[in-house]
Design a protein around this motif. Structure first.
Motif, mmCIF file in Angstrom:
data_model
loop_
_atom_site.group_PDB
_atom_site.id
_atom_site.type_symbol
_atom_site.label_atom_id
_atom_site.label_comp_id
_atom_site.label_asym_id
_atom_site.label_seq_id
_atom_site.Cartn_x
_atom_site.Cartn_y
_atom_site.Cartn_z
ATOM 1 N N ASN A 2 0.835 -1.194 0.000
ATOM 2 C CA ASN A 2 0.000 0.000 0.000
ATOM 3 C C ASN A 2 0.873 1.248 0.000
ATOM 4 N N LYS A 3 0.605 2.130 -0.950
ATOM 5 C CA LYS A 3 1.413 3.341 -1.086
ATOM 6 C C LYS A 3 0.807 4.487 -0.289
ATOM 7 N N ASN A 4 1.687 5.319 0.262
ATOM 8 C CA ASN A 4 1.239 6.567 0.880
ATOM 9 C C ASN A 4 1.525 7.705 -0.074
ATOM 10 N N ILE A 5 0.504 8.451 -0.393
ATOM 11 C CA ILE A 5 0.660 9.568 -1.324
ATOM 12 C C ILE A 5 0.240 10.853 -0.623
ATOM 13 N N ASN A 6 1.108 11.862 -0.683
ATOM 14 C CA ASN A 6 0.720 13.199 -0.220
ATOM 15 C C ASN A 6 0.330 14.007 -1.439
ATOM 16 N N ALA A 7 -0.840 14.589 -1.415
ATOM 17 C CA ALA A 7 -1.311 15.317 -2.586
ATOM 18 C C ALA A 7 -1.819 16.694 -2.191
ATOM 19 N N LYS A 8 -1.143 17.708 -2.728
ATOM 20 C CA LYS A 8 -1.647 19.071 -2.546
ATOM 21 C C LYS A 8 -2.838 19.265 -3.476
ATOM 22 N N LEU A 9 -3.923 19.762 -2.915
ATOM 23 C CA LEU A 9 -5.148 19.967 -3.697
ATOM 24 C C LEU A 9 -5.645 21.384 -3.461
ATOM 25 N N VAL A 10 -6.051 22.065 -4.519
ATOM 26 C CA VAL A 10 -6.544 23.438 -4.390
ATOM 27 C C VAL A 10 -7.998 23.507 -4.857
ATOM 28 N N LEU A 11 -8.814 24.274 -4.130
ATOM 29 C CA LEU A 11 -10.178 24.549 -4.581
ATOM 30 C C LEU A 11 -10.238 25.954 -5.126
ATOM 31 N N LEU A 12 -10.754 26.083 -6.337
ATOM 32 C CA LEU A 12 -10.872 27.373 -6.993
ATOM 33 C C LEU A 12 -12.311 27.544 -7.470
ATOM 34 N N GLY A 13 -12.716 28.791 -7.652
ATOM 35 C CA GLY A 13 -14.067 29.050 -8.140
ATOM 36 C C GLY A 13 -14.609 30.319 -7.515
ATOM 37 N N ASP A 14 -15.721 30.751 -8.067
ATOM 38 C CA ASP A 14 -16.338 32.006 -7.671
ATOM 39 C C ASP A 14 -16.688 32.015 -6.182
ATOM 40 N N VAL A 15 -16.678 33.194 -5.620
ATOM 41 C CA VAL A 15 -17.112 33.331 -4.226
ATOM 42 C C VAL A 15 -18.581 32.900 -4.125
ATOM 43 N N GLY A 16 -18.862 32.119 -3.113
ATOM 44 C CA GLY A 16 -20.232 31.652 -2.912
ATOM 45 C C GLY A 16 -20.576 30.356 -3.615
ATOM 46 N N ALA A 17 -19.644 29.814 -4.393
ATOM 47 C CA ALA A 17 -19.928 28.584 -5.141
ATOM 48 C C ALA A 17 -20.062 27.368 -4.214
ATOM 49 N N TYR A 86 -18.372 25.491 -9.333
ATOM 50 C CA TYR A 86 -19.318 26.542 -9.689
ATOM 51 C C TYR A 86 -20.669 26.203 -9.088
ATOM 52 N N ASP A 87 -21.514 27.241 -9.032
ATOM 53 C CA ASP A 87 -22.839 27.122 -8.419
ATOM 54 C C ASP A 87 -23.847 26.903 -9.545
ATOM 55 N N ILE A 88 -24.485 25.737 -9.558
ATOM 56 C CA ILE A 88 -25.400 25.425 -10.671
ATOM 57 C C ILE A 88 -26.648 26.305 -10.672
ATOM 58 N N THR A 89 -26.919 26.999 -9.567
ATOM 59 C CA THR A 89 -28.125 27.849 -9.511
ATOM 60 C C THR A 89 -27.820 29.292 -9.879
ATOM 61 N N ASN A 90 -26.542 29.589 -10.145
ATOM 62 C CA ASN A 90 -26.126 30.969 -10.377
ATOM 63 C C ASN A 90 -26.709 31.521 -11.674
ATOM 64 N N GLN A 91 -27.253 32.722 -11.601
ATOM 65 C CA GLN A 91 -27.895 33.337 -12.756
ATOM 66 C C GLN A 91 -26.897 33.595 -13.885
ATOM 67 N N ALA A 92 -27.378 33.424 -15.111
ATOM 68 C CA ALA A 92 -26.605 33.737 -16.320
ATOM 69 C C ALA A 92 -25.273 32.999 -16.372
ATOM 70 N N ASN A 131 -21.882 22.585 -8.040
ATOM 71 C CA ASN A 131 -22.339 22.418 -6.656
ATOM 72 C C ASN A 131 -23.734 23.001 -6.422
ATOM 73 N N LYS A 132 -24.328 22.612 -5.306
ATOM 74 C CA LYS A 132 -25.693 22.971 -4.866
ATOM 75 C C LYS A 132 -26.732 22.178 -5.650
ATOM 76 N N ARG A 139 -32.564 26.252 -10.373
ATOM 77 C CA ARG A 139 -31.740 26.356 -11.571
ATOM 78 C C ARG A 139 -32.365 27.268 -12.598
ATOM 79 N N LYS A 140 -31.535 27.999 -13.287
ATOM 80 C CA LYS A 140 -32.038 28.907 -14.318
ATOM 81 C C LYS A 140 -32.193 28.200 -15.662
ATOM 82 N N VAL A 141 -31.401 27.239 -15.911
ATOM 83 C CA VAL A 141 -31.527 26.464 -17.150
ATOM 84 C C VAL A 141 -32.055 25.076 -16.786
ATOM 85 N N THR A 142 -32.513 24.337 -17.753
ATOM 86 C CA THR A 142 -33.003 23.010 -17.411
ATOM 87 C C THR A 142 -31.839 22.140 -16.973
#
Ligand code: GDP
Ligand code: MG
Length: 186
Positions: A2-17, A86-92, A131-132, A139-142
């Protein structure tokens, strides 16, 4: 073995997403309706066992505000993985458009002309989280159309796509698990 892996992970995206909410759900199994805005960035770690490896995620949860944009490279530099939210309910689709900008920026850092390796990582595992997903009616689109857009976009750009909900926990562990499976085994 079994391998041990250290992984740096970053979360990016609009505020409120829902970046911080996804991390809180993954790391502590909690959700709060009034999650405070992240200032600068916050660090978390969580370990996940997959078939052949134990992955320790070192997670940078970024703010998303434009005024902190210049700090972003500090958090994605050297990262093995990124979740672009991203926020799937976000307008436009503004939130989705912002997500695409982040993908472009990550792709640029992976190409040698932008940062020279080992700073840039052309093999970064990238996930797109719509997300959400619990707020389907808002949702604004189907549902089908927006999911398809995101899926096609993800496929064309070398990401994988999942709809998540930090609120109900839907697909939250799954997205980290999928990343863990895709990390290179060294
Ligand atoms: P961030 O700015 O990307 O870190 O977003 P936050 O995690 O701070 O979330 C912004 C707001 O959206 C907060 O009020 C959260 O409670 C809410 N939120 C986050 N994720 C979800 C979700 O999956 N479903 C619902 N209904 N609300 C969410
Ligand atoms: Mg936040």
């Amino acid at each position: 073995g079994n391998k041990n892996i250290n992984a740096k992970l970053v979360l990016l995206g609009d505020v409120g997403a829902g970046k911080s909410s996804l991390v809180l759900r993954f790391v502590k199994g909690q959700f709060v309706e009034f999650q405070e805005s992240t200032i600068g960035a916050a660090f978390f770690s969580q370990t996940l066992a997959v078939n052949d490896a134990t992955v320790k995620f070192e997670i940078w949860d970024t703010a998303g505000q434009e005024r902190y944009h210049s700090l972003a490279p500090m958090y994605y530099r050297g990262a093995a993985a990124a979740i672009i939210v991203y926020d799937i309910t976000n307008q436009a689709s503004a939130s989705f458009e912002r997500a695409k900008k982040w993908v472009q920026e990550l792709q640029a850092q992976g190409s040698e002309s932008y940062f020279k390796p080992p700073i840039g990582n052309p093999n970064m595992v990238m996930a797109l989280a719509g997300n959400k997903a619990d707020l389907l009616d808002a949702r604004k689109v189907t549902a089908e159309a927006s999911t398809l857009d995101a899926q096609v976009y993800a496929q064309e750009n070398g990401l994988f796509f999942m709809e998540t909900s930090a609120k109900t926990a839907s697909n939250v562990n799954d997205i980290f698990y999928e990343i863990a499976k895709r990390l290179p085994r060294v």
